[in-house]
Design a protein around this motif. Sequence first.
Motif, PDB file in Angstrom:
ATOM      1  N   SER A   1       0.837  -1.207   0.000  1.00 35.59           N
ATOM      2  CA  SER A   1       0.000   0.000   0.000  1.00 35.59           C
ATOM      3  C   SER A   1       0.867   1.250   0.000  1.00 35.59           C
ATOM      4  O   SER A   1       0.560   2.242  -0.653  1.00 35.59           O
ATOM      5  CB  SER A   1      -0.921  -0.008   1.215  1.00 35.59           C
ATOM      6  OG  SER A   1      -1.817  -1.102   1.152  1.00 35.59           O
TER       7      SER A   1
ATOM      8  N   ASN B   1      -5.747  -3.572  -6.775  1.00 44.15           N
ATOM      9  CA  ASN B   1      -6.402  -2.928  -5.635  1.00 44.15           C
ATOM     10  C   ASN B   1      -7.843  -3.400  -5.487  1.00 44.15           C
ATOM     11  O   ASN B   1      -8.345  -3.547  -4.364  1.00 44.15           O
ATOM     12  CB  ASN B   1      -6.360  -1.409  -5.799  1.00 44.15           C
ATOM     13  CG  ASN B   1      -4.971  -0.839  -5.552  1.00 44.15           C
ATOM     14  OD1 ASN B   1      -4.246  -1.313  -4.675  1.00 44.15           O
ATOM     15  ND2 ASN B   1      -4.591   0.173  -6.315  1.00 44.15           N
ATOM     16  N   GLU B   2      -8.500  -3.647  -6.613  1.00 45.59           N
ATOM     17  CA  GLU B   2      -9.867  -4.164  -6.550  1.00 45.59           C
ATOM     18  C   GLU B   2      -9.898  -5.536  -5.902  1.00 45.59           C
ATOM     19  O   GLU B   2     -10.766  -5.831  -5.057  1.00 45.59           O
ATOM     20  CB  GLU B   2     -10.474  -4.225  -7.953  1.00 45.59           C
ATOM     21  CG  GLU B   2     -10.782  -2.853  -8.547  1.00 45.59           C
ATOM     22  CD  GLU B   2     -11.194  -2.937 -10.012  1.00 45.59           C
ATOM     23  OE1 GLU B   2     -11.146  -4.062 -10.568  1.00 45.59           O
ATOM     24  OE2 GLU B   2     -11.541  -1.889 -10.598  1.00 45.59           O
ATOM     25  N   GLN B   3      -8.946  -6.385  -6.283  1.00 45.49           N
ATOM     26  CA  GLN B   3      -8.882  -7.724  -5.667  1.00 45.49           C
ATOM     27  C   GLN B   3      -8.486  -7.606  -4.198  1.00 45.49           C
ATOM     28  O   GLN B   3      -8.930  -8.416  -3.376  1.00 45.49           O
ATOM     29  CB  GLN B   3      -7.893  -8.621  -6.417  1.00 45.49           C
ATOM     30  CG  GLN B   3      -8.466  -9.207  -7.706  1.00 45.49           C
ATOM     31  CD  GLN B   3      -7.728 -10.435  -8.153  1.00 45.49           C
ATOM     32  OE1 GLN B   3      -6.725 -10.333  -8.852  1.00 45.49           O
ATOM     33  NE2 GLN B   3      -8.216 -11.607  -7.792  1.00 45.49           N
ATOM     34  N   ALA B   4      -7.665  -6.626  -3.871  1.00 46.26           N
ATOM     35  CA  ALA B   4      -7.273  -6.438  -2.483  1.00 46.26           C
ATOM     36  C   ALA B   4      -8.475  -6.078  -1.618  1.00 46.26           C
ATOM     37  O   ALA B   4      -8.610  -6.544  -0.484  1.00 46.26           O
ATOM     38  CB  ALA B   4      -6.202  -5.344  -2.378  1.00 46.26           C
ATOM     39  N   LYS B   5      -9.362  -5.256  -2.154  1.00 49.01           N
ATOM     40  CA  LYS B   5     -10.566  -4.874  -1.409  1.00 49.01           C
ATOM     41  C   LYS B   5     -11.477  -6.078  -1.189  1.00 49.01           C
ATOM     42  O   LYS B   5     -12.062  -6.266  -0.118  1.00 49.01           O
ATOM     43  CB  LYS B   5     -11.314  -3.788  -2.154  1.00 49.01           C
ATOM     44  CG  LYS B   5     -10.596  -2.439  -2.179  1.00 49.01           C
ATOM     45  CD  LYS B   5     -11.364  -1.408  -2.988  1.00 49.01           C
ATOM     46  CE  LYS B   5     -10.613  -0.081  -3.036  1.00 49.01           C
ATOM     47  NZ  LYS B   5     -11.317   0.933  -3.870  1.00 49.01           N
TER      48      LYS B   5
ATOM     49  N   GLU C   1     -10.444  -9.183  -1.039  1.00 47.37           N
ATOM     50  CA  GLU C   1      -9.765 -10.043  -0.076  1.00 47.37           C
ATOM     51  C   GLU C   1      -9.933  -9.536   1.345  1.00 47.37           C
ATOM     52  O   GLU C   1     -10.079 -10.302   2.288  1.00 47.37           O
ATOM     53  CB  GLU C   1      -8.281 -10.130  -0.438  1.00 47.37           C
ATOM     54  CG  GLU C   1      -7.541 -11.310   0.183  1.00 47.37           C
ATOM     55  CD  GLU C   1      -6.844 -10.965   1.477  1.00 47.37           C
ATOM     56  OE1 GLU C   1      -6.819  -9.758   1.831  1.00 47.37           O
ATOM     57  OE2 GLU C   1      -6.343 -11.879   2.134  1.00 47.37           O
ATOM     58  N   ASP C   2      -9.954  -8.224   1.497  1.00 42.44           N
ATOM     59  CA  ASP C   2     -10.123  -7.633   2.832  1.00 42.44           C
ATOM     60  C   ASP C   2     -11.506  -7.896   3.416  1.00 42.44           C
ATOM     61  O   ASP C   2     -11.674  -7.926   4.634  1.00 42.44           O
ATOM     62  CB  ASP C   2      -9.901  -6.109   2.777  1.00 42.44           C
ATOM     63  CG  ASP C   2      -8.424  -5.770   2.572  1.00 42.44           C
ATOM     64  OD1 ASP C   2      -7.582  -6.648   2.870  1.00 42.44           O
ATOM     65  OD2 ASP C   2      -8.131  -4.653   2.111  1.00 42.44           O
ATOM     66  N   THR C   3     -12.505  -8.095   2.536  1.00 45.95           N
ATOM     67  CA  THR C   3     -13.859  -8.317   3.017  1.00 45.95           C
ATOM     68  C   THR C   3     -14.138  -9.789   3.319  1.00 45.95           C
ATOM     69  O   THR C   3     -15.175 -10.120   3.876  1.00 45.95           O
ATOM     70  CB  THR C   3     -14.880  -7.838   1.978  1.00 45.95           C
ATOM     71  OG1 THR C   3     -14.693  -8.563   0.752  1.00 45.95           O
ATOM     72  CG2 THR C   3     -14.708  -6.338   1.712  1.00 45.95           C
TER      73      THR C   3
END
Length: 237
Positions: A5, A228-232, A234-236
């Motif tokens: 990040s 970043n979309e995949q990171a979001k 994954e965070d959920t």
Amino acid sequence: MKAISDMGPKAVARIAGIFYLLVIVTSPLAMYIRSSMAGGSDASVFAANLLGHEPLYRLGAAADIVSAACYIVVTGLFYVLFRLVNRSLALVATFFSLIGIATGTVGGLFNVAPLTILHGAPYFDAFSTQQLNQLALLSVNLGGQAVNIGIVFFGFYCLSIGWLIVKSTFLPSILGAGMMLAGLGWLTFLYPPVATALMPFNLMTGGLGEGALTLWLLAVGLNAQRWNEQAKVEDTV
């Protein structure tokens, strides 16, 4: 994740590309130097080659160390980048790589042992010159077998990373297909006679697959927006 990040995924991907390039340069260099001095099955020729070109042989050993160190960095960065796609498979791939690196390092120890054996340390006084030459060649042959085992684990690693790339949204699927093809090439070392019979085609598939990914990471990096979309997502989870 915080480090990515802070730096940005594209920058991290390019750093991985730099270290991957170092692996691609140093690993074949080390193998070439060793093979050029092997002398076939003639222990005397091998001993003469090593002692006559000792600085070059030590350069090959140093290249092995650099290659292993750089591959550890690549493995760590790839885990962080691809854990978003499939955390379990990324972890398995990491273990495959680390086992391959460890096995190759053991092979490296066997490969540097002749430097001690042929310099006639006091505890080798009971051996004749010919016996020492044969012992040195045996050590290198054992080292080569260990390296071949390590290559097999790298084959599984490339297959895993290739699949993760195919399933990702931030790198072209063709790069993943190339890595999987590279992995199949390295897996031929499961049975060395097959690997020898398929040379240089198995080496070419490995070089092309890993080389293409490296060049892409250096020149393009990855699609930061999609990462970043995949990171979001994954965070959920």
